[in-house]
Design a protein around this motif. Sequence first.
Motif, PDB file in Angstrom:
ATOM      1  N   GLN A  18      -5.059  -2.323   7.066  1.00 43.35           N
ATOM      2  CA  GLN A  18      -4.880  -3.454   6.140  1.00 43.35           C
ATOM      3  C   GLN A  18      -4.839  -3.014   4.678  1.00 43.35           C
ATOM      4  O   GLN A  18      -4.018  -3.459   3.920  1.00 43.35           O
ATOM      5  CB  GLN A  18      -6.015  -4.456   6.338  1.00 43.35           C
ATOM      6  CG  GLN A  18      -6.025  -5.122   7.697  1.00 43.35           C
ATOM      7  CD  GLN A  18      -4.850  -6.041   7.909  1.00 43.35           C
ATOM      8  OE1 GLN A  18      -4.506  -6.826   7.026  1.00 43.35           O
ATOM      9  NE2 GLN A  18      -4.222  -5.952   9.065  1.00 43.35           N
ATOM     10  N   HIS A  19      -5.799  -2.195   4.282  1.00 43.69           N
ATOM     11  CA  HIS A  19      -5.854  -1.749   2.877  1.00 43.69           C
ATOM     12  C   HIS A  19      -6.654  -0.470   2.750  1.00 43.69           C
ATOM     13  O   HIS A  19      -7.284  -0.020   3.644  1.00 43.69           O
ATOM     14  CB  HIS A  19      -6.451  -2.820   1.975  1.00 43.69           C
ATOM     15  CG  HIS A  19      -7.756  -3.369   2.443  1.00 43.69           C
ATOM     16  ND1 HIS A  19      -8.921  -2.667   2.387  1.00 43.69           N
ATOM     17  CD2 HIS A  19      -8.075  -4.575   3.002  1.00 43.69           C
ATOM     18  CE1 HIS A  19      -9.916  -3.415   2.878  1.00 43.69           C
ATOM     19  NE2 HIS A  19      -9.432  -4.566   3.252  1.00 43.69           N
ATOM     20  N   ASN A  74       3.831  -0.513  10.174  1.00 45.53           N
ATOM     21  CA  ASN A  74       2.861  -1.366   9.505  1.00 45.53           C
ATOM     22  C   ASN A  74       3.483  -1.980   8.250  1.00 45.53           C
ATOM     23  O   ASN A  74       3.800  -1.264   7.294  1.00 45.53           O
ATOM     24  CB  ASN A  74       1.628  -0.537   9.129  1.00 45.53           C
ATOM     25  CG  ASN A  74       0.516  -1.368   8.539  1.00 45.53           C
ATOM     26  OD1 ASN A  74       0.726  -2.424   7.975  1.00 45.53           O
ATOM     27  ND2 ASN A  74      -0.710  -0.862   8.669  1.00 45.53           N
ATOM     28  N   LYS A 122       3.944   0.093   2.246  1.00 45.90           N
ATOM     29  CA  LYS A 122       5.260  -0.053   1.612  1.00 45.90           C
ATOM     30  C   LYS A 122       5.954   1.286   1.383  1.00 45.90           C
ATOM     31  O   LYS A 122       7.172   1.382   1.433  1.00 45.90           O
ATOM     32  CB  LYS A 122       5.134  -0.790   0.266  1.00 45.90           C
ATOM     33  CG  LYS A 122       4.487  -2.148   0.377  1.00 45.90           C
ATOM     34  CD  LYS A 122       5.288  -3.085   1.257  1.00 45.90           C
ATOM     35  CE  LYS A 122       4.632  -4.460   1.323  1.00 45.90           C
ATOM     36  NZ  LYS A 122       5.215  -5.288   2.372  1.00 45.90           N
ATOM     37  N   ASN A 136       2.130  -3.528   5.911  1.00 49.12           N
ATOM     38  CA  ASN A 136       1.260  -3.385   4.739  1.00 49.12           C
ATOM     39  C   ASN A 136       1.508  -2.078   3.994  1.00 49.12           C
ATOM     40  O   ASN A 136       1.137  -1.953   2.830  1.00 49.12           O
ATOM     41  CB  ASN A 136      -0.210  -3.438   5.157  1.00 49.12           C
ATOM     42  CG  ASN A 136      -0.587  -4.772   5.764  1.00 49.12           C
ATOM     43  OD1 ASN A 136      -0.319  -5.809   5.190  1.00 49.12           O
ATOM     44  ND2 ASN A 136      -1.193  -4.732   6.939  1.00 49.12           N
ATOM     45  N   SER A 148       2.325   4.203  10.556  1.00 47.39           N
ATOM     46  CA  SER A 148       2.541   3.708   9.187  1.00 47.39           C
ATOM     47  C   SER A 148       3.889   3.028   9.045  1.00 47.39           C
ATOM     48  O   SER A 148       4.014   1.993   8.368  1.00 47.39           O
ATOM     49  CB  SER A 148       2.438   4.868   8.189  1.00 47.39           C
ATOM     50  OG  SER A 148       1.147   5.431   8.213  1.00 47.39           O
ATOM     51  N   MET A 187       0.837  -1.188   0.000  1.00 47.97           N
ATOM     52  CA  MET A 187       0.000   0.000   0.000  1.00 47.97           C
ATOM     53  C   MET A 187       0.880   1.250   0.000  1.00 47.97           C
ATOM     54  O   MET A 187       1.853   1.344   0.740  1.00 47.97           O
ATOM     55  CB  MET A 187      -0.897  -0.030   1.249  1.00 47.97           C
ATOM     56  CG  MET A 187      -1.828   1.123   1.368  1.00 47.97           C
ATOM     57  SD  MET A 187      -3.026   1.015   2.722  1.00 47.97           S
ATOM     58  CE  MET A 187      -2.322  -0.133   3.860  1.00 47.97           C
TER      59      MET A 187
END
Length: 195
Positions: free
Chosen positions: A194-195, A30, A34, A32, A27, A1
């Motif tokens: 997550q997304h 996390n 990138k 997820n 962030s 993401m």
Amino acid sequence: MKLLVIYTYPNHKRLNYAFLQEVMKGSNENPNIKELQVLDLYEENFNPLLVFNEQKRRRDMHMDPHIEKYRQQITWADKIVFIYPIWWGRPPAMLLGYIDQLFASNFAYQDQKGLFPKGLLKGKSVICISTMKGPTHYPFLWLNNAHKTLMKRALFNFVGIKNVKFFEFGNMESPKGKQMKRLEKIDTYFQRLQH
């Protein structure tokens, strides 16, 4: 993401900047997420004024070379995070000027037959983190939810962005405003996103 954070507050020593720091901290923890880019509109000296004349026409805004790098950021991002105060029931003029210029026809949407245009930013999602002096439910109770209606329905849904999450934090100038709890909430949210 890929996350684009658009920060709109003129002071780095205030609570809005602390929210920016928590977004970045969460962030970075996390897996997820990138990539992360931050656009600080005041630091950037972004010019929110719209100018239309014979050389600069409204229908050509999607090609304006002066804001090409900002269009590239929006195109690049999977998720766009806006951090701003609510002043007079709406986001600051600086952010609205950015929106006026960036969410232009033939970049963010395309006119077509029928009532609504084709949203060209489908697949992206948005998170709005806003602070205000008044109570948290003030925009809902006294302003008919004008802030969320403006941001979600009049802007993001119009350009094809359906997934919009709001964090509206009120009483932020009060000693009883639970500022630390709100900051922790944002940190945790971005750690788990997550997304």
